[in-house]
Structures are given as structure tokens and as C-alpha cells.
Design an enzyme around this catalytic site. Sequence first.
Site, short mmCIF file in Angstrom:
data_model
loop_
_atom_site.label_atom_id
_atom_site.label_comp_id
_atom_site.label_asym_id
_atom_site.label_seq_id
_atom_site.Cartn_x
_atom_site.Cartn_y
_atom_site.Cartn_z
N ILE A 122 57.34 37.40 114.91
CA ILE A 122 57.95 36.64 113.82
C ILE A 122 57.55 37.42 112.57
O ILE A 122 56.39 37.38 112.16
CB ILE A 122 57.45 35.18 113.77
CG1 ILE A 122 57.83 34.45 115.06
CG2 ILE A 122 58.03 34.47 112.54
CD1 ILE A 122 57.27 33.04 115.17
N PRO A 123 58.49 38.16 111.98
CA PRO A 123 58.15 39.22 111.03
C PRO A 123 57.78 38.75 109.62
O PRO A 123 58.50 39.02 108.65
CB PRO A 123 59.42 40.08 111.02
CG PRO A 123 60.51 39.09 111.30
CD PRO A 123 59.92 38.12 112.28
N CYS A 124 56.64 38.14 109.48
CA CYS A 124 56.16 37.71 108.17
C CYS A 124 55.90 38.91 107.26
O CYS A 124 55.90 38.76 106.03
CB CYS A 124 54.93 36.82 108.29
SG CYS A 124 53.59 37.51 109.27
N HIS A 125 55.72 40.10 107.83
CA HIS A 125 55.51 41.30 107.02
C HIS A 125 56.76 41.64 106.20
O HIS A 125 56.68 42.37 105.23
CB HIS A 125 55.09 42.49 107.89
CG HIS A 125 56.07 42.86 108.95
ND1 HIS A 125 56.14 42.19 110.16
CD2 HIS A 125 57.04 43.81 108.98
CE1 HIS A 125 57.10 42.73 110.89
NE2 HIS A 125 57.66 43.71 110.20
N ARG A 126 57.91 41.08 106.57
CA ARG A 126 59.16 41.34 105.84
C ARG A 126 59.35 40.41 104.65
O ARG A 126 60.38 40.48 103.98
CB ARG A 126 60.34 41.20 106.80
CG ARG A 126 60.31 42.22 107.94
CD ARG A 126 61.45 42.02 108.91
NE ARG A 126 61.29 42.89 110.07
CZ ARG A 126 61.85 42.67 111.25
NH1 ARG A 126 62.63 41.62 111.43
NH2 ARG A 126 61.64 43.50 112.24
#
Length: 159
Positions: A122-126
Site C-alpha cells: 500500500i504505497p504510502c511512499h507516494r
Amino acid sequence: MEILSEASLQSPVGLLTLTASGGAITGLSWGVTSSVIAVPSEPDGILAEALQQLSAYFDGRLRVFDLPLHVAGSDYQRAVCAEMSAIPFGRTRTYGELARRIGSSAQAVGNACGANPIPILIPCHRVLGSSDLGGFSGRGGVETKVTLLRHEGAAGLLI
């Protein structure tokens, strides 16, 4: 008592440990966890598939994860995770953009991003701040976030 299983993978951002229960990935953390009750000697099923997909992601062969995920927490946490999951590989959104989409505040979205139980998948880095990178709750903090964004070709934002 819920039976959890885990499997680990060495990656460019450190040792990642996946946790699964009930046929779904429930967590991704850095290092080795201590919450696991049953650890298979050889990962199979969903853990094996998750390890393969993470390896392919870091090798540049995979842009979209296709895994069953279970996000524990409130409906709000799941809504923020769903919005993060919709951000395409190599793209970013701001906390404010996500907040507008779900009718919330940027600060609340930031808190939910920080509580993401399954980072990278779940790409929270984006998700970025309106004028900075924002934070990152995984090991290495913002440096790891930058590494992931560079890996995805979103490094133009960092110059």
C-alpha cells in the site's frame, strides 16, 4: 488466538517481513517481528506470492501488486489505504489531494498514512506534503521514501 505466519525478504531498503493471516497479507515491517505464532519453514501460498511480487517490484519487473490485503483498523484507515493503493507506480499525490477525495483533513490523512500496516504494497511512499516530502513510518524514514520514489522514477520531484 489468531494464527499468523511470516516470511522475510532482503531488499534494497532492508530486511522486509511480511505477515499473513486468513489468506491475506496483514502487515509489512522492517526487520523481524515478534508477534508471529506460527512461522512456516518454507513460505507457501500468499506469503510465497508476496515474496515473488516484492522481488519483481525491486527488480523492476512489477509495477502493480496483485495480492489480497487485509487492513486492520477503522473504516477511515481502510479508506485512506484504498486511496493510496489507487496511486499508480511512479506517480504521487499530496495528503491534501487524498483528503479532498475522501472529505477529510490533510493532517488526518497524514496520520492514517503513518499508520499504514502494509507499506510498499500500500504505497504510502507516494503521498507527499504540499511543500515537502512528508514523512515515512518505515525504517529509514524519509531516506527510504526517497529510495522508493527514485526506484519508481518519481525522483524528478526530488530535485
